[in-house]
Motif scaffolding. Sequence first.
Motif, PDB file in Angstrom:
ATOM      1  N   THR A   1     142.364 -75.216  36.301  1.00 34.85           N
ATOM      2  CA  THR A   1     142.280 -73.759  36.464  1.00 34.85           C
ATOM      3  C   THR A   1     143.469 -73.069  35.808  1.00 34.85           C
ATOM      4  O   THR A   1     143.327 -71.973  35.247  1.00 34.85           O
ATOM      5  CB  THR A   1     142.177 -73.393  37.956  1.00 34.85           C
ATOM      6  N   LYS A   2     144.642 -73.669  35.854  1.00 37.97           N
ATOM      7  CA  LYS A   2     145.806 -73.108  35.159  1.00 37.97           C
ATOM      8  C   LYS A   2     145.521 -72.962  33.674  1.00 37.97           C
ATOM      9  O   LYS A   2     145.896 -71.961  33.055  1.00 37.97           O
ATOM     10  CB  LYS A   2     147.036 -73.995  35.371  1.00 37.97           C
ATOM     11  N   GLY A   3     144.861 -73.957  33.102  1.00 38.74           N
ATOM     12  CA  GLY A   3     144.488 -73.877  31.696  1.00 38.74           C
ATOM     13  C   GLY A   3     143.490 -72.760  31.432  1.00 38.74           C
ATOM     14  O   GLY A   3     143.615 -72.023  30.458  1.00 38.74           O
ATOM     15  N   LEU A   4     142.494 -72.627  32.295  1.00 39.15           N
ATOM     16  CA  LEU A   4     141.534 -71.529  32.168  1.00 39.15           C
ATOM     17  C   LEU A   4     142.253 -70.181  32.187  1.00 39.15           C
ATOM     18  O   LEU A   4     141.988 -69.312  31.357  1.00 39.15           O
ATOM     19  CB  LEU A   4     140.524 -71.558  33.314  1.00 39.15           C
TER      20      LEU A   4
ATOM     21  N   ILE B   1     146.046 -64.796  31.233  1.00 38.53           N
ATOM     22  CA  ILE B   1     146.675 -64.514  32.529  1.00 38.53           C
ATOM     23  C   ILE B   1     148.051 -65.154  32.534  1.00 38.53           C
ATOM     24  O   ILE B   1     148.191 -66.350  32.296  1.00 38.53           O
ATOM     25  CB  ILE B   1     145.796 -65.040  33.684  1.00 38.53           C
ATOM     26  N   LYS B   2     149.052 -64.347  32.808  1.00 44.83           N
ATOM     27  CA  LYS B   2     150.433 -64.825  32.749  1.00 44.83           C
ATOM     28  C   LYS B   2     150.992 -65.216  34.117  1.00 44.83           C
ATOM     29  O   LYS B   2     151.973 -65.928  34.197  1.00 44.83           O
ATOM     30  CB  LYS B   2     151.320 -63.754  32.124  1.00 44.83           C
ATOM     31  N   ARG B   3     150.374 -64.729  35.189  1.00 52.28           N
ATOM     32  CA  ARG B   3     150.849 -65.049  36.536  1.00 52.28           C
ATOM     33  C   ARG B   3     150.732 -66.530  36.815  1.00 52.28           C
ATOM     34  O   ARG B   3     149.855 -67.218  36.287  1.00 52.28           O
ATOM     35  CB  ARG B   3     150.024 -64.298  37.582  1.00 52.28           C
ATOM     36  N   TYR B   4     151.594 -67.021  37.689  1.00 48.49           N
ATOM     37  CA  TYR B   4     151.540 -68.413  38.120  1.00 48.49           C
ATOM     38  C   TYR B   4     150.257 -68.641  38.917  1.00 48.49           C
ATOM     39  O   TYR B   4     149.935 -67.875  39.833  1.00 48.49           O
ATOM     40  CB  TYR B   4     152.772 -68.751  38.967  1.00 48.49           C
ATOM     41  N   VAL B   5     149.531 -69.673  38.589  1.00 47.80           N
ATOM     42  CA  VAL B   5     148.281 -70.007  39.272  1.00 47.80           C
ATOM     43  C   VAL B   5     148.546 -71.152  40.234  1.00 47.80           C
ATOM     44  O   VAL B   5     149.069 -72.195  39.847  1.00 47.80           O
ATOM     45  CB  VAL B   5     147.191 -70.404  38.250  1.00 47.80           C
ATOM     46  N   LYS B   6     148.192 -70.930  41.490  1.00 42.27           N
ATOM     47  CA  LYS B   6     148.316 -71.984  42.494  1.00 42.27           C
ATOM     48  C   LYS B   6     147.024 -72.026  43.295  1.00 42.27           C
ATOM     49  O   LYS B   6     146.236 -71.075  43.284  1.00 42.27           O
ATOM     50  CB  LYS B   6     149.523 -71.764  43.399  1.00 42.27           C
ATOM     51  N   SER B   7     146.815 -73.121  43.981  1.00 39.66           N
ATOM     52  CA  SER B   7     145.589 -73.275  44.750  1.00 39.66           C
ATOM     53  C   SER B   7     145.542 -72.257  45.891  1.00 39.66           C
ATOM     54  O   SER B   7     146.512 -72.104  46.622  1.00 39.66           O
ATOM     55  CB  SER B   7     145.507 -74.685  45.320  1.00 39.66           C
ATOM     56  N   PRO B   8     144.413 -71.578  46.033  1.00 35.73           N
ATOM     57  CA  PRO B   8     144.272 -70.606  47.131  1.00 35.73           C
ATOM     58  C   PRO B   8     143.786 -71.240  48.425  1.00 35.73           C
ATOM     59  O   PRO B   8     142.960 -70.672  49.130  1.00 35.73           O
ATOM     60  CB  PRO B   8     143.250 -69.616  46.564  1.00 35.73           C
ATOM     61  N   THR B   9     144.297 -72.405  48.757  1.00 33.18           N
ATOM     62  CA  THR B   9     143.819 -73.159  49.909  1.00 33.18           C
ATOM     63  C   THR B   9     143.812 -72.330  51.193  1.00 33.18           C
ATOM     64  O   THR B   9     142.843 -72.360  51.942  1.00 33.18           O
ATOM     65  CB  THR B   9     144.686 -74.421  50.123  1.00 33.18           C
ATOM     66  N   PHE B  10     144.865 -71.583  51.455  1.00 33.06           N
ATOM     67  CA  PHE B  10     144.966 -70.869  52.727  1.00 33.06           C
ATOM     68  C   PHE B  10     144.384 -69.465  52.673  1.00 33.06           C
ATOM     69  O   PHE B  10     143.990 -68.920  53.694  1.00 33.06           O
ATOM     70  CB  PHE B  10     146.415 -70.852  53.215  1.00 33.06           C
ATOM     71  N   THR B  11     144.309 -68.878  51.474  1.00 33.41           N
ATOM     72  CA  THR B  11     143.738 -67.537  51.358  1.00 33.41           C
ATOM     73  C   THR B  11     142.284 -67.577  50.926  1.00 33.41           C
ATOM     74  O   THR B  11     141.607 -66.568  50.937  1.00 33.41           O
ATOM     75  CB  THR B  11     144.529 -66.701  50.340  1.00 33.41           C
ATOM     76  N   ILE B  12     141.809 -68.705  50.499  1.00 33.81           N
ATOM     77  CA  ILE B  12     140.462 -69.000  50.020  1.00 33.81           C
ATOM     78  C   ILE B  12     140.221 -68.449  48.610  1.00 33.81           C
ATOM     79  O   ILE B  12     139.702 -69.163  47.760  1.00 33.81           O
ATOM     80  CB  ILE B  12     139.357 -68.557  50.995  1.00 33.81           C
ATOM     81  N   ILE B  13     140.606 -67.201  48.326  1.00 35.17           N
ATOM     82  CA  ILE B  13     140.355 -66.624  47.001  1.00 35.17           C
ATOM     83  C   ILE B  13     141.611 -65.941  46.470  1.00 35.17           C
ATOM     84  O   ILE B  13     142.215 -65.125  47.167  1.00 35.17           O
ATOM     85  CB  ILE B  13     139.209 -65.595  47.050  1.00 35.17           C
TER      86      ILE B  13
END
Length: 156
Positions: A43-46, A52-64
């Motif tokens: 997903t970081k690659g996508l 998209i320049k923001r850091y991408v992390k898994s939304p495990t706790f926020t879901i989205i």
Amino acid sequence: MFTMKTKQAEQTEKIGEQLANSLKPNDVILLDGDLGAGKTTFTKGLAKGLGIKRYVKSPTFTIIHEYREGRMPLFHMDVYRLEDGGGDDLGWDEYFYGDGVSVIEWSQFIQDYLPEDYLRITLKRNDESDNQRTLAFDAQGERYTTLLNDLKEDLK
């Protein structure tokens, strides 16, 4: 079905970046695999490929997590916590048929809400060193068959 192997996380990310070049609004990408298989790395690659320049992390706790500053919005979903249900009120159609790309990790937990057509990518670790992955691509529908064929050409 198309399968390929990567030898390091950067390669997995690069494939996501390549795929992003062909993505259009309303595209739905399903990412399945065990914990640590590389779903968020992909997903970081996508995101990078979408600008998209923001850091991408898994939304495990926020879901989205929504990333709106790229070429088009990216809706990154981790629905692992919905294994026992509870996703009825999340407005799936607004994401799937909105103006962006939806990426869903652990898609099996919301199978009843998914659109009929999508691109499923199953990621699997190949070794204990945590570097090698196998990515299996399965296109459902004409749009995603074309998308997958374009990706295969780009990766040659």
